[in-house]
Design a protein around this motif. Structure first.
Motif, mmCIF file in Angstrom:
data_model
loop_
_atom_site.group_PDB
_atom_site.id
_atom_site.type_symbol
_atom_site.label_atom_id
_atom_site.label_comp_id
_atom_site.label_asym_id
_atom_site.label_seq_id
_atom_site.Cartn_x
_atom_site.Cartn_y
_atom_site.Cartn_z
ATOM 1 N N THR A 2 -28.709 -17.468 7.080
ATOM 2 C CA THR A 2 -29.079 -16.305 7.878
ATOM 3 C C THR A 2 -27.863 -15.788 8.645
ATOM 4 O O THR A 2 -27.162 -16.560 9.279
ATOM 5 C CB THR A 2 -30.184 -16.668 8.877
ATOM 6 O OG1 THR A 2 -31.300 -17.192 8.159
ATOM 7 C CG2 THR A 2 -30.616 -15.455 9.665
ATOM 8 N N GLY A 6 -29.613 -12.387 12.535
ATOM 9 C CA GLY A 6 -30.964 -12.810 12.203
ATOM 10 C C GLY A 6 -31.633 -11.927 11.175
ATOM 11 O O GLY A 6 -32.761 -12.189 10.775
ATOM 12 N N VAL A 211 -35.765 -15.040 17.195
ATOM 13 C CA VAL A 211 -35.191 -15.309 15.881
ATOM 14 C C VAL A 211 -33.780 -15.880 16.019
ATOM 15 O O VAL A 211 -33.431 -16.876 15.388
ATOM 16 C CB VAL A 211 -35.186 -14.033 15.016
ATOM 17 C CG1 VAL A 211 -34.327 -14.226 13.767
ATOM 18 C CG2 VAL A 211 -36.606 -13.674 14.609
ATOM 19 N N ARG A 212 -32.958 -15.254 16.850
ATOM 20 C CA ARG A 212 -31.597 -15.756 17.023
ATOM 21 C C ARG A 212 -31.548 -17.011 17.889
ATOM 22 O O ARG A 212 -30.597 -17.783 17.818
ATOM 23 C CB ARG A 212 -30.705 -14.664 17.617
ATOM 24 C CG ARG A 212 -30.294 -13.626 16.583
ATOM 25 C CD ARG A 212 -29.271 -12.651 17.112
ATOM 26 N NE ARG A 212 -29.886 -11.561 17.863
ATOM 27 C CZ ARG A 212 -29.219 -10.488 18.283
ATOM 28 N NH1 ARG A 212 -27.919 -10.375 18.036
ATOM 29 N NH2 ARG A 212 -29.836 -9.524 18.948
ATOM 30 N N ARG A 219 -38.547 -21.954 12.156
ATOM 31 C CA ARG A 219 -37.749 -20.987 11.401
ATOM 32 C C ARG A 219 -38.519 -19.681 11.296
ATOM 33 O O ARG A 219 -39.741 -19.646 11.444
ATOM 34 C CB ARG A 219 -37.437 -21.525 10.003
ATOM 35 C CG ARG A 219 -36.635 -22.820 9.993
ATOM 36 C CD ARG A 219 -36.504 -23.378 8.605
ATOM 37 N NE ARG A 219 -35.871 -22.438 7.694
ATOM 38 C CZ ARG A 219 -35.856 -22.571 6.365
ATOM 39 N NH1 ARG A 219 -36.487 -23.579 5.793
ATOM 40 N NH2 ARG A 219 -35.250 -21.669 5.619
ATOM 41 N N ARG A 225 -37.929 -11.589 9.802
ATOM 42 C CA ARG A 225 -36.577 -11.169 10.210
ATOM 43 C C ARG A 225 -36.296 -9.739 9.767
ATOM 44 O O ARG A 225 -35.704 -8.946 10.500
ATOM 45 C CB ARG A 225 -35.540 -12.127 9.629
ATOM 46 C CG ARG A 225 -35.587 -13.508 10.260
ATOM 47 C CD ARG A 225 -34.468 -14.398 9.763
ATOM 48 N NE ARG A 225 -34.826 -15.078 8.534
ATOM 49 C CZ ARG A 225 -34.204 -14.929 7.374
ATOM 50 N NH1 ARG A 225 -33.184 -14.102 7.275
ATOM 51 N NH2 ARG A 225 -34.582 -15.592 6.310
ATOM 52 N N GLN A 229 -35.842 -7.661 13.238
ATOM 53 C CA GLN A 229 -34.485 -7.815 13.749
ATOM 54 C C GLN A 229 -33.646 -6.534 13.807
ATOM 55 O O GLN A 229 -32.820 -6.394 14.718
ATOM 56 C CB GLN A 229 -33.728 -8.880 12.962
ATOM 57 C CG GLN A 229 -34.164 -10.303 13.293
ATOM 58 C CD GLN A 229 -34.175 -10.597 14.782
ATOM 59 O OE1 GLN A 229 -35.227 -10.575 15.414
ATOM 60 N NE2 GLN A 229 -33.021 -10.842 15.361
#
Length: 259
Positions: A2, A6, A211-212, A219, A225, A229
């Motif tokens: 990734t 993200g 997410v980051r 996960r 994502r 994101q």
């Protein structure tokens, strides 16, 4: 692997990427009207701790299943999404930054329904203590998709807008119970969260991104994502979070309870 933003690779989740691109354009336009935060523009910062319940049902996320006994330090921000003045209902947000052994990790809740299908819908509320909170988009755990939820056990936040903090009791505690669930399964409690006002703590440097900065063992699916994101990267500065500093928090907590 990734990327640091993200965002999923272009070959992954094409439908979700289309949704993500549309959201990015919408958030960019909103940010020009309401900088620097297009939504949840004003928030109240809280501090507290989360305690895992013994014998909680496993979720497939290490932070829930393998957490040692004791407290985890938390910084939180409670806010109104559209910034509508109370007592008008609004989508309420509760963002948490948890101090884990691997560094700060974020959880982003919003006021949602509690049952299926309402747990996948944003719902406006007048008061945070009467709302149910969920994450809407599941984590990817070792046992499959996992949703997180929260609801009030006792107390309430001092305010959801910093302009309403005059005279707030810094010792008042807002206690919530944290849950996990499969997308269609029952909610299972796993921790208690206690939050209090962080006096004098502004939110200018607080930007949350689950997410980051994921929970240990959690996960994000590629489609999650891809959908969320691009808008996050567009409106959030790329500033890494600092440590929560348990020693400083302990001093603040002692001062608040003795005042």
């Amino acid at each position: 692997m990734t990327p640091p933003t993200g965002i999923a690779r272009p070959s992954r989740a094409p439908i979700a990427r289309t949704i993500g691109a549309a959201l990015e354009l919408g958030f960019a336009a909103a940010q020009r009207v309401r900088p620097p935060r297009p939504i949840h523009s004003r928030g109240v910062v809280l501090r507290g701790e989360v305690r895992r319940m013994p014998d909680a049902a496993p979720a497939g996320i290490a932070w829930i299943d393998d957490a040692p006994a004791g407290e985890w330090t938390v910084v939180a921000r409670v806010s109104r999404s559209l910034g509508l003045p109370a007592p008008l209902p609004d989508i309420l947000g509760l963002a948490l930054r948890v101090d884990t052994d691997g560094g700060p990790a974020d959880i982003e809740f919003a006021s949602t329904g509690w049952r299926v299908p309402g747990r996948f819908a944003l719902l406006p509320h007048r008061r945070a203590e009467r709302a149910h909170f969920g994450i809407l988009l599941p984590y990817r755990g070792t046992r499959g998709p996992v949703l997180l939820g929260a609801r009030t056990v006792s107390g309430r936040p001092p305010a959801t807008d910093p302009r309403a903090l005059t005279g707030a009791d810094v010792r008042a505690t807002w206690t919530l119970e944290l849950f996990h669930a499969r997308p269609r399964g029952p909610w299972r409690p796993f921790a208690l969260l206690e939050l209090r006002l962080a006096p004098g703590r502004g939110d200018d440097d607080l930007r949350f991104d689950a997410v980051r900065r994921p929970l240990p063992g959690a996960r994000a699916y590629a489609w999650v994502r891809a959908a969320r994101q691009p808008s996050y990267v567009r409106v959030q500065p790329a500033v890494p979070p600092g440590p929560l500093n348990r020693e400083t928090y302990s001093r603040e907590r002692r001062a608040a309870t003795s005042s």
